[in-house]
Design a protein around this motif. Sequence first.
Motif, PDB file in Angstrom:
ATOM      1  N   GLU A  72       0.856  -1.197   0.000  1.00 52.05           N
ATOM      2  CA  GLU A  72       0.000   0.000   0.000  1.00 52.05           C
ATOM      3  C   GLU A  72       0.887   1.241   0.000  1.00 52.05           C
ATOM      4  OE1 GLU A  72      -3.092  -0.007   2.916  1.00 52.05           O
ATOM      5  OE2 GLU A  72      -3.759  -2.020   2.415  1.00 52.05           O
ATOM      6  N   TYR A  73       1.780   1.344  -0.974  1.00 50.48           N
ATOM      7  CA  TYR A  73       2.728   2.458  -0.994  1.00 50.48           C
ATOM      8  C   TYR A  73       2.045   3.724  -1.522  1.00 50.48           C
ATOM      9  CZ  TYR A  73       3.059   0.976  -5.898  1.00 50.48           C
ATOM     10  OH  TYR A  73       2.765   0.623  -7.167  1.00 50.48           O
ATOM     11  N   GLY A  74       2.777   4.813  -1.408  1.00 50.95           N
ATOM     12  CA  GLY A  74       2.224   6.098  -1.860  1.00 50.95           C
ATOM     13  C   GLY A  74       1.775   6.928  -0.670  1.00 50.95           C
ATOM     14  N   ASP A  75       0.702   7.698  -0.846  1.00 51.70           N
ATOM     15  CA  ASP A  75       0.245   8.593   0.220  1.00 51.70           C
ATOM     16  C   ASP A  75      -0.172   7.809   1.464  1.00 51.70           C
ATOM     17  OD1 ASP A  75       0.650  10.738  -1.400  1.00 51.70           O
ATOM     18  OD2 ASP A  75      -1.437  10.837  -2.112  1.00 51.70           O
ATOM     19  N   TYR A  76       0.324   8.268   2.605  1.00 51.57           N
ATOM     20  CA  TYR A  76      -0.103   7.675   3.877  1.00 51.57           C
ATOM     21  C   TYR A  76      -1.442   8.299   4.257  1.00 51.57           C
ATOM     22  CZ  TYR A  76      -0.001   6.381   8.821  1.00 51.57           C
ATOM     23  OH  TYR A  76      -0.306   5.872  10.059  1.00 51.57           O
ATOM     24  N   ARG A  77      -2.372   7.461   4.668  1.00 51.53           N
ATOM     25  CA  ARG A  77      -3.681   7.969   5.089  1.00 51.53           C
ATOM     26  C   ARG A  77      -3.959   7.507   6.514  1.00 51.53           C
ATOM     27  NH1 ARG A  77      -3.710  11.581   2.536  1.00 51.53           N
ATOM     28  NH2 ARG A  77      -4.126  11.792   0.330  1.00 51.53           N
ATOM     29  N   VAL A  78      -4.083   8.441   7.432  1.00 54.30           N
ATOM     30  CA  VAL A  78      -4.388   8.089   8.827  1.00 54.30           C
ATOM     31  C   VAL A  78      -5.713   7.328   8.871  1.00 54.30           C
ATOM     32  CG1 VAL A  78      -4.827   9.006  11.136  1.00 54.30           C
ATOM     33  CG2 VAL A  78      -3.085  10.062   9.703  1.00 54.30           C
ATOM     34  N   LYS A  79      -6.619   7.662   7.947  1.00 57.25           N
ATOM     35  CA  LYS A  79      -7.939   7.032   7.893  1.00 57.25           C
ATOM     36  C   LYS A  79      -7.860   5.516   7.711  1.00 57.25           C
ATOM     37  CE  LYS A  79     -12.146   7.987   5.406  1.00 57.25           C
ATOM     38  NZ  LYS A  79     -12.696   8.563   4.179  1.00 57.25           N
ATOM     39  N   ARG A  80      -6.765   5.059   7.093  1.00 56.41           N
ATOM     40  CA  ARG A  80      -6.613   3.614   6.859  1.00 56.41           C
ATOM     41  C   ARG A  80      -6.455   2.863   8.182  1.00 56.41           C
ATOM     42  NH1 ARG A  80      -7.853  -0.691   4.552  1.00 56.41           N
ATOM     43  NH2 ARG A  80      -6.317  -2.004   3.537  1.00 56.41           N
ATOM     44  N   THR A  81      -5.791   3.467   9.141  1.00 57.03           N
ATOM     45  CA  THR A  81      -5.637   2.890  10.493  1.00 57.03           C
ATOM     46  C   THR A  81      -6.141   3.946  11.489  1.00 57.03           C
ATOM     47  OG1 THR A  81      -3.355   3.703  10.474  1.00 57.03           O
ATOM     48  CG2 THR A  81      -3.660   1.377   9.988  1.00 57.03           C
ATOM     49  N   GLY A 109       0.445  -1.737  11.856  1.00 57.55           N
ATOM     50  CA  GLY A 109       0.893  -0.468  11.281  1.00 57.55           C
ATOM     51  C   GLY A 109       1.417   0.512  12.309  1.00 57.55           C
ATOM     52  N   ALA A 110       1.871   0.016  13.480  1.00 55.59           N
ATOM     53  CA  ALA A 110       2.280   0.935  14.555  1.00 55.59           C
ATOM     54  C   ALA A 110       3.682   1.502  14.340  1.00 55.59           C
ATOM     55  CB  ALA A 110       2.205   0.230  15.900  1.00 55.59           C
ATOM     56  N   THR A 111       4.616   0.677  13.888  1.00 58.23           N
ATOM     57  CA  THR A 111       5.988   1.180  13.731  1.00 58.23           C
ATOM     58  C   THR A 111       6.022   2.302  12.702  1.00 58.23           C
ATOM     59  OG1 THR A 111       6.933  -0.914  14.415  1.00 58.23           O
ATOM     60  CG2 THR A 111       8.331   0.503  13.076  1.00 58.23           C
ATOM     61  N   ASP A 112       5.345   2.080  11.562  1.00 60.29           N
ATOM     62  CA  ASP A 112       5.311   3.122  10.537  1.00 60.29           C
ATOM     63  C   ASP A 112       4.401   4.272  10.957  1.00 60.29           C
ATOM     64  OD1 ASP A 112       6.468   3.786   8.119  1.00 60.29           O
ATOM     65  OD2 ASP A 112       5.953   1.851   7.246  1.00 60.29           O
ATOM     66  N   GLY A 113       3.217   3.894  11.458  1.00 63.46           N
ATOM     67  CA  GLY A 113       2.201   4.901  11.745  1.00 63.46           C
ATOM     68  C   GLY A 113       2.546   5.788  12.922  1.00 63.46           C
ATOM     69  N   SER A 341      -5.440  -7.824  16.598  1.00 62.71           N
ATOM     70  CA  SER A 341      -5.551  -7.909  15.137  1.00 62.71           C
ATOM     71  C   SER A 341      -7.010  -7.900  14.674  1.00 62.71           C
ATOM     72  CB  SER A 341      -4.862  -9.170  14.620  1.00 62.71           C
ATOM     73  OG  SER A 341      -3.487  -9.086  14.858  1.00 62.71           O
ATOM     74  N   PHE A 342      -7.966  -7.949  15.624  1.00 60.02           N
ATOM     75  CA  PHE A 342      -9.367  -7.788  15.220  1.00 60.02           C
ATOM     76  C   PHE A 342      -9.577  -6.433  14.554  1.00 60.02           C
ATOM     77  CE2 PHE A 342     -10.273 -10.942  18.643  1.00 60.02           C
ATOM     78  CZ  PHE A 342     -10.846 -11.887  17.825  1.00 60.02           C
ATOM     79  N   TYR A 343      -8.725  -5.465  14.913  1.00 60.52           N
ATOM     80  CA  TYR A 343      -8.855  -4.113  14.373  1.00 60.52           C
ATOM     81  C   TYR A 343      -8.001  -3.901  13.132  1.00 60.52           C
ATOM     82  CZ  TYR A 343     -10.775  -3.305  19.044  1.00 60.52           C
ATOM     83  OH  TYR A 343     -11.522  -3.374  20.194  1.00 60.52           O
ATOM     84  N   SER A 344      -7.333  -4.964  12.692  1.00 57.82           N
ATOM     85  CA  SER A 344      -6.474  -4.844  11.518  1.00 57.82           C
ATOM     86  C   SER A 344      -7.323  -4.391  10.326  1.00 57.82           C
ATOM     87  CB  SER A 344      -5.854  -6.217  11.254  1.00 57.82           C
ATOM     88  OG  SER A 344      -4.921  -6.129  10.230  1.00 57.82           O
ATOM     89  N   PRO A 345      -6.879  -3.363   9.573  1.00 54.59           N
ATOM     90  CA  PRO A 345      -7.714  -2.831   8.495  1.00 54.59           C
ATOM     91  C   PRO A 345      -8.126  -3.914   7.495  1.00 54.59           C
ATOM     92  CG  PRO A 345      -5.810  -1.436   8.869  1.00 54.59           C
ATOM     93  CD  PRO A 345      -5.612  -2.653   9.702  1.00 54.59           C
TER      94      PRO A 345
END
Length: 668
Positions: A72-81, A109-113, A341-345
Amino acid sequence: MNSEYNESPAHKPTPSNPPIGEGLVTAQHCIPFPTYHPILSGIIAGLEPDEDLNMPDWADKYRKLPRESTHEYGDYRVKRTPYMHEPLMCLSPRSPVKNIVVVKPTQIGATDGLGNNFLLYTAHKKPRPCLTILPTVELARRHVKSKMDKSLAAMECMHGIIRDAHGGKKRDESILLKEFPGGFWMFLGANSASAARSVSICNLILDDVDGFVMELGDEGDPIDIIKKRTDAFSAIAKILLMSTPTTLETSRIWAEFLLTDQCYYYVPCPFCDHGQTLQLGGPDTDYGLKWKDNDPDTAQYLCEQCHTLIPEIHKTRMLEQGKWIPTNPKVKLSRGFQLSSFYSPYGWVSWSVMAKEFLDSYKEPRKLKVYYNTRLGLPFEERGQQPEWTLLKNRSEPYKYWYAPEHAGFVTAGVDVQRNRLAVVIKGWGRNEESWLIWWGEVFGDTTDTESTDVWDQLDGLISRPITHALGFELPVLCTAIDSSDNTHVVYNFVRKRSKYIAIKGQSQTGKPILGRPTKQDVNYKGCVIKDGVELWPVGTDTAKRTIYDRLEAETPAHGRIHFTLDAPDDYYRQLTAEKHVTRYDKFGFGHKEWFLPKHKRNEALDCEVYALAAAIKVGLLHMNWDNVYTHHKNLKERKIQESTTPIVPTAKPHNTRQRYPSKYMRR
Ligand SMILES: [Zn+2]
């Protein structure tokens, strides 16, 4: 306007603001006043036109995910997580929150996010000294190469801001350093965290803390060492701790989480709008993950309120509408966030995968532990070996302190040295290594004082106190083992003058004998050589504790039964069983047994038992001729020497390594 919490504009290198020079970066070196001063720069920032972006808005505007690290490269979207929004707000400079603790499964997505956004934002918008610690320097290096370098390359706004540097003229492989005007990123492994000893840090990231080494040599816990590096910036410092948890007893991230406001992510049911946390549940619960006929592909989530099955397709919307709710709201400046991981997008870890992996793992504790940690983001509680103290107390026998039952042949003592007291256990020993508690307690006084011998005189008096044997005579303590790990030279001085005391030192490695070979210690605390130096006896504490626990747990031990007097208080039993013998799994799945003492619990009684056992072995417990001992006791009784102080000299060869070596004559 509160200048402290304003964002500064993009920071570009200029001739007047050159890259930082060579040398190990310290706060003094890299933040030359007045080029950068946290408060002053904030004031300056307040005077300049300001984009006024908090961290989530900045991430949406500037952050790019590199092609190489994610599909999922490109623009980071906070909305995704969406669950990252709140922690990112806490990391934003305008938030007063100081500690952010994230307990997480893998692939959320915590380390990146969080970690990487925090670093990139800081370099771009709010230059400050940053330190990231990962479990090892190798992981840190891989992180820089695969994540940070590639993110920098993918983000146009970062071009020209960051430059590589290294600590010292000689390249120090344990320090990875990137500099930018007004700050730096330093990356270290927890095993070399002491390399940051002289550096002041404002933004600290501790990633994967449950993988950190527990102790750094004599320096202590690396987390405690590193947190102190933020003291100089205490008003604006931020500390981000993240990890997948491990076992309940040993998990550091869980211990840190419990000190926060402990937030869980509540999402609304698409049918009844009831907010709830997503949980595994169980076959008998009326909520949680459910599937039909052992087929994980049918997995859906059962709402705890309206009991409607929620298909996973609703997850994206549920996540977007979710909110963090603290369960410990009285804590304000330390925020904790727990995720599973229940909350995994949608499209990452599915509910079907959650069901399948549970079915694959629930029968095997080792696999179930991995599931708990990496999917549920929860610490796993292991049973571990730990005798139940109330059962031991119920087994106590009707004899008094300072009394040795009939089959007790000789007596030893073990002493644990604390700063303000000595803990003492006195034990009687018999055939088949059977033993009886004769006294347990403490003598109080400053044990570090080299001038006063008060507490040591009390110990001497205690150990000389007569013990009445069941057959009417008195038994002396034949050997007393004193731990010399602390106050070493005070212990040596005491032992040097007394033949019935030995100085011992614990060895925690597995496989060590309970009593090893002694070595001569010839130097006093002033560094002077002493004639007739003390012998220091190594004690295999792991082996001894295993032996004692096995004997405590065996219902009808054939060997080594331990007897207790009715006089022993509850505290003795609690301390005797305070430690838990647990299996810790490393990231490769290998289990290692280790002793674990929960915080705020005392275990001196167990330590004293270990030392008394070592002293008994020194006297000859393992090779004693018990027929001779008991005959001698009968003779004493028949002669009616009621008040005898005659020492019962064991007939076995004492544990004396000198006897193992043949004389010069024999070697010829
Ligand atoms: Zn519902």
